[in-house]
Design an enzyme around this catalytic site. Structure first.
Site, PDB file in Angstrom:
ATOM      1  N   ASN A 210      43.833  75.527   6.060  1.00 12.66           N
ATOM      2  CA  ASN A 210      44.039  73.847   5.661  1.00 12.66           C
ATOM      3  C   ASN A 210      42.503  73.810   5.166  1.00 12.66           C
ATOM      4  O   ASN A 210      41.526  73.663   5.862  1.00 12.66           O
ATOM      5  CB  ASN A 210      44.850  73.761   7.013  1.00 12.66           C
ATOM      6  CG  ASN A 210      45.791  73.884   7.311  1.00 12.66           C
ATOM      7  OD1 ASN A 210      46.221  74.229   5.889  1.00 12.66           O
ATOM      8  ND2 ASN A 210      46.299  74.655   7.693  1.00 12.66           N
TER       9      ASN A 210
ATOM     10  N   HIS B 118      38.587  78.541   9.359  1.00  8.70           N
ATOM     11  CA  HIS B 118      39.529  79.720   9.836  1.00  8.70           C
ATOM     12  C   HIS B 118      40.795  79.688   9.031  1.00  8.70           C
ATOM     13  O   HIS B 118      40.981  78.507   8.845  1.00  8.70           O
ATOM     14  CB  HIS B 118      40.393  79.114  11.107  1.00  8.70           C
ATOM     15  CG  HIS B 118      40.867  77.814  11.688  1.00  8.70           C
ATOM     16  ND1 HIS B 118      40.314  76.903  11.690  1.00  8.70           N
ATOM     17  CD2 HIS B 118      41.907  77.611  11.322  1.00  8.70           C
ATOM     18  CE1 HIS B 118      40.862  75.344  11.256  1.00  8.70           C
ATOM     19  NE2 HIS B 118      41.956  76.116  11.358  1.00  8.70           N
TER      20      HIS B 118
ATOM     21  N   HIS C  18      44.122  80.641   8.471  1.00  7.55           N
ATOM     22  CA  HIS C  18      45.653  81.902   8.805  1.00  7.55           C
ATOM     23  C   HIS C  18      45.431  83.321   8.507  1.00  7.55           C
ATOM     24  O   HIS C  18      46.125  82.848   7.721  1.00  7.55           O
ATOM     25  CB  HIS C  18      46.714  80.718   9.004  1.00  7.55           C
ATOM     26  CG  HIS C  18      45.793  79.070   9.190  1.00  7.55           C
ATOM     27  ND1 HIS C  18      46.825  78.553  10.844  1.00  7.55           N
ATOM     28  CD2 HIS C  18      45.627  78.281   9.206  1.00  7.55           C
ATOM     29  CE1 HIS C  18      46.671  77.442  11.321  1.00  7.55           C
ATOM     30  NE2 HIS C  18      45.688  76.924   9.938  1.00  7.55           N
TER      31      HIS C  18
END
Ligand code: 5GP
Ligand code: ZN
Length: 112
Positions: A85, A98, A100
């Site tokens: 995202n 990050h 996921h």
């Protein structure tokens, strides 16, 4: 530095760490959206993947995705999903890059 993922990387905030080295850390997500939900992040603070791309650290970019793929395959040989995202339209809520890793159930498409 008020960034929660920087604090996780430094050990100031506890997390279930599944991998770490000098450049990258992987932790279980606090609020898992799949039976297995891991976050791969750089130790160094980059706001998102676009900022890392601007930083021209291609080796770190490759390392993060290689690590995510390896951890995903370990968790589910039948497949998994990587999600990054980015920014407000991308649904990013923590402004430290990050990846996921979502695994352990069939995923649907399109995403919300
Ligand atoms: P984003 O919405 O930015 O793509 O994802 C942020 C993720 O970080 C969410 O899945 C959320 O559950 C997770 N998260 C937020 N705070 C913490 C925390 O303190 N520890 C861990 N392990 N995960 C967190
Ligand atoms: Zn940070």
């Amino acid at each position: 530095m008020s960034c929660i993922f920087c604090k996780i990387a430094s050990g100031e905030i506890p997390a279930k760490v599944v991998y770490r080295d000098d450049d990258a850390i992987a932790v279980n997500d606090l609020s898992p959206q799949a039976p297995k939900h891991v976050l791969v992040m750089p130790v160094k603070h980059y706001e998102n993947i676009a900022e890392l791309a601007d930083g021209h650290d291609d080796a770190l970019m490759a390392k993060l995705f290689t690590l995510a793929a390896r951890l995903g395959r370990e968790r589910s040989p039948d497949g998994f999903r990587l999600v990054v995202n980015t920014g407000s339209d991308g649904g990013q809520t923590v402004d430290h890059l990050h990846i996921h890793i979502l695994a352990g159930r069939p995923m649907t498409w399109p995403p919300g």
